[in-house]
Enzyme design. Structure first.
Site, short mmCIF file in Angstrom:
data_model
loop_
_atom_site.label_atom_id
_atom_site.label_comp_id
_atom_site.label_asym_id
_atom_site.label_seq_id
_atom_site.Cartn_x
_atom_site.Cartn_y
_atom_site.Cartn_z
N GLU A 97 0.83 -1.21 0.00
CA GLU A 97 0.00 0.00 0.00
C GLU A 97 0.86 1.26 0.00
OE1 GLU A 97 -3.24 0.29 -1.12
OE2 GLU A 97 -3.57 -1.26 0.39
N ASP A 117 -4.50 -0.03 -10.04
CA ASP A 117 -5.93 -0.34 -10.11
C ASP A 117 -6.34 -0.76 -11.52
OD1 ASP A 117 -5.78 0.50 -7.52
OD2 ASP A 117 -6.93 2.35 -7.82
#
Length: 379
Positions: A29, A167
């Protein structure tokens, strides 16, 4: 449902149906915009597009999720403030045209079950789905990585959101029962088997990520400042991807406490992703779960992008039988947590997490039991 809706709205069957999934990041992340490593999985919640060609240069679009319609000309592609949901499609379409792909008009209906504003990349699914729709409708035979890059470009340059490329990548190139290990520097990737005896539990805090955008930009700036200061010590670093833990010790005196913590998260998170890939390939799910837990602690303490709600969800999950690991996922300050759970324990864990969240904060969490899914371009 999307195909039937298309028939009802436009009075004819769709020529093409395309599905683009949402995603959840298992680990890695805030590493993507630092040229680092990520390990996302596409999930079995998706946006579906149904459409057919028109003989003119008009694109008519209906969103099932917003219950709204709009249209635009391929010869005058502008942002639409009133129907902002359509800008993801407009951006993709504009850049395809600019790259020399002569499109035709089309009628399009799209919608799905990827929750919006939850950190599951509904926007990337729309962008990738739109690109894949044009590819399939007109036989463009686009290169998969080009699809990813163009979809991200639409979000960065047309919609105006400075996201990384993860993404769009996983929405396009996910594979069933696999995670995807992506090097965000050179875009090399490989699929990593995710055992079918586990489920991915996604817990939606219900808290909108109001701070996420502004704080994302702050973190981006802090990472760049850390790189510049580390480089000033004589180390050859272009991004935090190039920094080793020992380098942080060397540069300790040149970094402020806050920059040291930001850099330490990214450096340690990259190391966790590399280890996570190795243990996943070895089938060591217990160690993988420990790495997820350590990732959350680093995001909470060093990167400071968690929240009270996310922490409660994670800490509640840690107590549940069969939960291998839990962490916040996405930009932070709300949105979702991701949990890797043994399949036989998934239903009970989901109920216990919802109950614990309600008791602790008086809030309701939505919990989705997911499986790693194929991306829009799979097969």
């Amino acid at each position: 449902m999307t195909e039937q809706s298309f028939q009802k709205i436009f009075g004819a069957p769709a020529e093409v149906v395309v599905r683009a999934p949402g995603r959840v990041n298992l680990i890695g992340e805030h590493t993507d915009y630092n040229d680092g490593f990520v390990l996302p999985a596409a999930i079995d919640r998706a946006i579906t597009f149904a459409g057919r060609r028109r003989s003119d240069r008009t694109v008519r679009v209906h969103s099932l999720d917003f219950q709204a319609s709009t249209e635009f000309s391929l010869d005058d592609l502008q942002k639409d403030k009133e129907h902002s949901w359509s800008n993801y499609l407009r951006g993709v379409t504009k850049f395809l045209e600019e790259d020399g792909h002569r499109l035709t008009g089309a009628d399009v209906v799209f919608g799905g079950d990827v929750p919006r504003e939850a950190g599951l990349s509904s926007s990337a699914a729309v962008e990738v789905g739109t690109t894949a729709f044009w590819d399939r409708l007109l036989g463009l035979k686009l290169d998969p990585v080009y699809v990813v890059r163009l979809s991200r470009r639409a979000e960065n340059e047309f919609v105006g959101v400075p996201c990384g490329i993860m993404d769009q990548f996983i929405s396009a190139l996910g594979r069933r029962d696999h995670a995807l290990f992506l090097d965000c520097r050179d875009l090399s990737y490989r699929h990593v088997p995710l055992r079918s005896d586990v489920k991915i539990l996604v817990c939606n805090s219900g808290v909108k990520r109001a701070l996420a955008q502004s704080e994302y930009e702050v973190r981006l700036k802090q990472c760049r400042q850390a790189v510049a200061q580390i480089a000033s010590t004589g180390l050859a670093v272009g991004s935090l991807r190039d920094v080793e833990p020992a380098d942080l010790e060397t540069a300790h005196d040149t970094l402020s406490e806050i920059l040291l913590r930001r850099a330490r998260h990214v450096v340690s998170e990259n190391a966790r992703v590399l280890e996570a890939v190795r243990v996943l390939e070895e089938g060591d799910l217990d160690r993988f779960g420990e790495l997820m837990n350590a990732s959350h602690e680093s995001l909470r303490d060093d990167y400071e992008v968690s929240s009270k709600e996310l922490d409660v969800l994670v800490e509640t999950a840690w107590k549940q039988p069969g939960v291998l690991g839990a962490r916040m996922t996405g930009a932070g300050f709300g949105g979702c947590t991701v949990n890797l759970v043994r399949a036989e324990a998934a239903e009970a864990a989901a109920e216990a997490i919802k109950k614990g969240y309600q008791e602790a904060l008086g809030l309701k969490a939505e919990v989705y039991i997911c499986q790693a899914s194929d991306g829009a371009l799979a097969g």
